[in-house]
Design a protein around this motif. Sequence first.
Motif, PDB file in Angstrom:
ATOM      1  N   ILE A 140      -2.912  -4.554  -6.182  1.00 14.91           N
ATOM      2  CA  ILE A 140      -3.108  -5.212  -4.893  1.00 14.91           C
ATOM      3  C   ILE A 140      -2.000  -6.244  -4.714  1.00 14.91           C
ATOM      4  CG2 ILE A 140      -4.761  -6.860  -5.887  1.00 14.91           C
ATOM      5  CD1 ILE A 140      -6.190  -6.901  -3.182  1.00 14.91           C
ATOM      6  N   PHE A 141      -1.467  -6.319  -3.483  1.00 13.82           N
ATOM      7  CA  PHE A 141      -0.359  -7.227  -3.175  1.00 13.82           C
ATOM      8  C   PHE A 141      -0.715  -8.073  -1.954  1.00 13.82           C
ATOM      9  CE2 PHE A 141       1.266  -3.360  -5.131  1.00 13.82           C
ATOM     10  CZ  PHE A 141       2.066  -3.857  -6.156  1.00 13.82           C
ATOM     11  N   ASN A 142      -0.007  -9.182  -1.826  1.00 17.49           N
ATOM     12  CA  ASN A 142      -0.261 -10.110  -0.707  1.00 17.49           C
ATOM     13  C   ASN A 142       0.686  -9.905   0.468  1.00 17.49           C
ATOM     14  OD1 ASN A 142      -2.427 -11.616  -1.761  1.00 17.49           O
ATOM     15  ND2 ASN A 142      -1.001 -12.670  -3.138  1.00 17.49           N
ATOM     16  N   ASP A 143       1.250  -8.722   0.600  1.00 24.60           N
ATOM     17  CA  ASP A 143       2.239  -8.507   1.665  1.00 24.60           C
ATOM     18  C   ASP A 143       1.766  -7.507   2.711  1.00 24.60           C
ATOM     19  OD1 ASP A 143       2.283  -6.181   0.248  1.00 24.60           O
ATOM     20  OD2 ASP A 143       4.380  -6.325  -0.369  1.00 24.60           O
ATOM     21  N   GLY A 144       0.448  -7.411   2.881  1.00 25.34           N
ATOM     22  CA  GLY A 144      -0.086  -6.451   3.844  1.00 25.34           C
ATOM     23  C   GLY A 144       0.263  -6.813   5.279  1.00 25.34           C
ATOM     24  N   PRO A 145       0.444  -5.816   6.134  1.00 26.68           N
ATOM     25  CA  PRO A 145       0.865  -6.055   7.515  1.00 26.68           C
ATOM     26  C   PRO A 145      -0.284  -6.377   8.483  1.00 26.68           C
ATOM     27  CG  PRO A 145       0.747  -3.705   7.114  1.00 26.68           C
ATOM     28  CD  PRO A 145       0.367  -4.380   5.831  1.00 26.68           C
ATOM     29  N   THR A 146      -1.523  -6.283   8.046  1.00 31.21           N
ATOM     30  CA  THR A 146      -2.636  -6.530   8.970  1.00 31.21           C
ATOM     31  C   THR A 146      -3.159  -7.954   8.782  1.00 31.21           C
ATOM     32  OG1 THR A 146      -4.453  -5.878   7.517  1.00 31.21           O
ATOM     33  CG2 THR A 146      -3.299  -4.098   8.657  1.00 31.21           C
ATOM     34  N   GLU A 147      -4.221  -8.287   9.524  1.00 28.90           N
ATOM     35  CA  GLU A 147      -4.727  -9.667   9.516  1.00 28.90           C
ATOM     36  C   GLU A 147      -5.232 -10.121   8.141  1.00 28.90           C
ATOM     37  OE1 GLU A 147      -8.266  -7.139  10.717  1.00 28.90           O
ATOM     38  OE2 GLU A 147      -6.110  -7.129  11.016  1.00 28.90           O
ATOM     39  N   THR A 148      -5.599  -9.187   7.265  1.00 28.49           N
ATOM     40  CA  THR A 148      -6.079  -9.603   5.943  1.00 28.49           C
ATOM     41  C   THR A 148      -4.921 -10.021   5.034  1.00 28.49           C
ATOM     42  OG1 THR A 148      -5.900  -7.422   4.897  1.00 28.49           O
ATOM     43  CG2 THR A 148      -7.947  -7.882   6.075  1.00 28.49           C
ATOM     44  N   GLY A 149      -3.712  -9.585   5.337  1.00 29.59           N
ATOM     45  CA  GLY A 149      -2.559  -9.908   4.496  1.00 29.59           C
ATOM     46  C   GLY A 149      -2.562  -9.180   3.157  1.00 29.59           C
ATOM     47  N   LEU A 150      -3.526  -8.288   2.957  1.00 29.71           N
ATOM     48  CA  LEU A 150      -3.653  -7.613   1.661  1.00 29.71           C
ATOM     49  C   LEU A 150      -3.178  -6.164   1.740  1.00 29.71           C
ATOM     50  CD1 LEU A 150      -7.207  -8.872   0.653  1.00 29.71           C
ATOM     51  CD2 LEU A 150      -5.004  -9.696  -0.220  1.00 29.71           C
ATOM     52  N   ARG A 151      -2.662  -5.687   0.637  1.00 25.91           N
ATOM     53  CA  ARG A 151      -2.266  -4.280   0.526  1.00 25.91           C
ATOM     54  C   ARG A 151      -2.806  -3.735  -0.789  1.00 25.91           C
ATOM     55  NH1 ARG A 151       2.655  -1.811  -1.563  1.00 25.91           N
ATOM     56  NH2 ARG A 151       3.564  -3.888  -1.806  1.00 25.91           N
ATOM     57  N   TYR A 152      -3.873  -2.956  -0.700  1.00 23.61           N
ATOM     58  CA  TYR A 152      -4.407  -2.254  -1.862  1.00 23.61           C
ATOM     59  C   TYR A 152      -3.612  -0.961  -1.975  1.00 23.61           C
ATOM     60  CZ  TYR A 152      -8.748  -5.109  -1.552  1.00 23.61           C
ATOM     61  OH  TYR A 152      -9.673  -6.115  -1.510  1.00 23.61           O
ATOM     62  N   CYS A 153      -2.796  -0.890  -2.987  1.00 20.90           N
ATOM     63  CA  CYS A 153      -1.908   0.252  -3.179  1.00 20.90           C
ATOM     64  C   CYS A 153      -2.551   1.150  -4.234  1.00 20.90           C
ATOM     65  CB  CYS A 153      -0.562  -0.318  -3.637  1.00 20.90           C
ATOM     66  SG  CYS A 153       0.711   0.889  -3.852  1.00 20.90           S
ATOM     67  N   VAL A 154      -3.028   2.330  -3.810  1.00 22.12           N
ATOM     68  CA  VAL A 154      -3.930   3.115  -4.654  1.00 22.12           C
ATOM     69  C   VAL A 154      -3.372   4.515  -4.907  1.00 22.12           C
ATOM     70  CG1 VAL A 154      -6.310   3.936  -4.873  1.00 22.12           C
ATOM     71  CG2 VAL A 154      -5.849   1.855  -3.566  1.00 22.12           C
ATOM     72  N   ASN A 155      -3.507   4.992  -6.113  1.00 20.86           N
ATOM     73  CA  ASN A 155      -3.120   6.367  -6.424  1.00 20.86           C
ATOM     74  C   ASN A 155      -4.081   7.346  -5.765  1.00 20.86           C
ATOM     75  OD1 ASN A 155      -0.917   6.153  -8.613  1.00 20.86           O
ATOM     76  ND2 ASN A 155      -2.487   4.739  -9.336  1.00 20.86           N
ATOM     77  N   SER A 156      -3.541   8.387  -5.143  1.00 20.52           N
ATOM     78  CA  SER A 156      -4.416   9.426  -4.577  1.00 20.52           C
ATOM     79  C   SER A 156      -5.289  10.057  -5.654  1.00 20.52           C
ATOM     80  CB  SER A 156      -3.586  10.540  -3.933  1.00 20.52           C
ATOM     81  OG  SER A 156      -2.942  10.085  -2.775  1.00 20.52           O
ATOM     82  N   LEU A 157      -4.732  10.193  -6.855  1.00 17.56           N
ATOM     83  CA  LEU A 157      -5.480  10.838  -7.939  1.00 17.56           C
ATOM     84  C   LEU A 157      -6.675  10.004  -8.393  1.00 17.56           C
ATOM     85  CD1 LEU A 157      -2.510  12.285  -9.993  1.00 17.56           C
ATOM     86  CD2 LEU A 157      -4.435  13.609  -9.134  1.00 17.56           C
ATOM     87  N   SER A 158      -6.693   8.717  -8.042  1.00 20.44           N
ATOM     88  CA  SER A 158      -7.840   7.865  -8.381  1.00 20.44           C
ATOM     89  C   SER A 158      -8.955   7.988  -7.354  1.00 20.44           C
ATOM     90  CB  SER A 158      -7.409   6.394  -8.450  1.00 20.44           C
ATOM     91  OG  SER A 158      -6.397   6.199  -9.403  1.00 20.44           O
ATOM     92  N   LEU A 159      -8.697   8.738  -6.282  1.00 24.82           N
ATOM     93  CA  LEU A 159      -9.653   8.787  -5.168  1.00 24.82           C
ATOM     94  C   LEU A 159     -10.180  10.190  -4.901  1.00 24.82           C
ATOM     95  CD1 LEU A 159      -7.676   6.571  -2.608  1.00 24.82           C
ATOM     96  CD2 LEU A 159      -9.672   5.861  -3.954  1.00 24.82           C
ATOM     97  N   ASP A 160     -11.392  10.231  -4.389  1.00 28.08           N
ATOM     98  CA  ASP A 160     -11.969  11.413  -3.767  1.00 28.08           C
ATOM     99  C   ASP A 160     -12.275  11.028  -2.331  1.00 28.08           C
ATOM    100  OD1 ASP A 160     -12.022  13.509  -5.513  1.00 28.08           O
ATOM    101  OD2 ASP A 160     -13.902  12.890  -6.454  1.00 28.08           O
ATOM    102  N   PHE A 161     -12.532  12.018  -1.493  1.00 25.02           N
ATOM    103  CA  PHE A 161     -12.768  11.714  -0.090  1.00 25.02           C
ATOM    104  C   PHE A 161     -13.995  12.450   0.417  1.00 25.02           C
ATOM    105  CE2 PHE A 161     -12.007  12.458   4.492  1.00 25.02           C
ATOM    106  CZ  PHE A 161     -11.903  11.149   4.887  1.00 25.02           C
ATOM    107  N   LYS A 162     -14.831  11.696   1.133  1.00 27.75           N
ATOM    108  CA  LYS A 162     -16.004  12.287   1.785  1.00 27.75           C
ATOM    109  C   LYS A 162     -15.780  12.238   3.276  1.00 27.75           C
ATOM    110  CE  LYS A 162     -19.269   9.793  -0.173  1.00 27.75           C
ATOM    111  NZ  LYS A 162     -20.602   9.235  -0.496  1.00 27.75           N
ATOM    112  N   LYS A 163     -15.627  13.377   3.889  1.00 26.77           N
ATOM    113  CA  LYS A 163     -15.378  13.442   5.323  1.00 26.77           C
ATOM    114  C   LYS A 163     -16.618  13.010   6.092  1.00 26.77           C
ATOM    115  CE  LYS A 163     -13.363  16.692   8.510  1.00 26.77           C
ATOM    116  NZ  LYS A 163     -12.812  18.017   8.717  1.00 26.77           N
ATOM    117  N   GLU A 164     -16.398  12.273   7.171  1.00 25.46           N
ATOM    118  CA  GLU A 164     -17.504  11.807   8.012  1.00 25.46           C
ATOM    119  C   GLU A 164     -18.096  13.017   8.740  1.00 25.46           C
ATOM    120  OE1 GLU A 164     -16.899   8.961  11.501  1.00 25.46           O
ATOM    121  OE2 GLU A 164     -17.018   7.649   9.754  1.00 25.46           O
ATOM    122  N   ASP A 165     -19.415  13.104   8.788  1.00 21.61           N
ATOM    123  CA  ASP A 165     -20.065  14.228   9.481  1.00 21.61           C
ATOM    124  C   ASP A 165     -19.922  14.091  10.982  1.00 21.61           C
ATOM    125  OD1 ASP A 165     -20.994  14.883   6.894  1.00 21.61           O
ATOM    126  OD2 ASP A 165     -22.684  13.505   7.191  1.00 21.61           O
TER     127      ASP A 165
END
Length: 165
Positions: A140-165
Amino acid sequence: MMMWALAILFLVMWSPSGCAQKKSFPSDPHAMETKSPLNLSEEEWRRKLSPEQFHILREKGTERPFTGKFYLHKEKGVYCCAGCGQELFTHEMKFHSPCGWPSFDREIPGDRILKKPDYSFGMVRTEILCARCGGHLGHIFNDGPTETGLRYCVNSLSLDFKKED
Ligand SMILES: [Zn+2]
């Protein structure tokens, strides 16, 4: 006899796997139940994960930038830990980052992600880990472009995805 069969069937169907957990965001009172720590042996993790996922999640590896399946992913739904299925981010928290990894500006509330100082490779960074299974997610870095200022930089391989119904 019948009772035993039912009990076994129940246990088999109930065991969480991948992203198959019941949807618990945003206000499921049972969400706490999914937060108990998951401690598996190295052998068990090797059986559960692909070799690539094992390297990232359990050995703190990093996938090559611009290669992950979720980098340009734009579907609506929930991103969860590839190790244990805990829900971590939604599509609304994702933004496009030129860094080459899926990036999020905040996490689903509930202390689902641990932050830990990381001094490897001569850098000072903050590692992010799944609070439930200890799997390495990224940094996680403090250089995010949105109002939170945060950037969680995550590996795709660490994630799974559940599509919204
Ligand atoms: Zn996890």
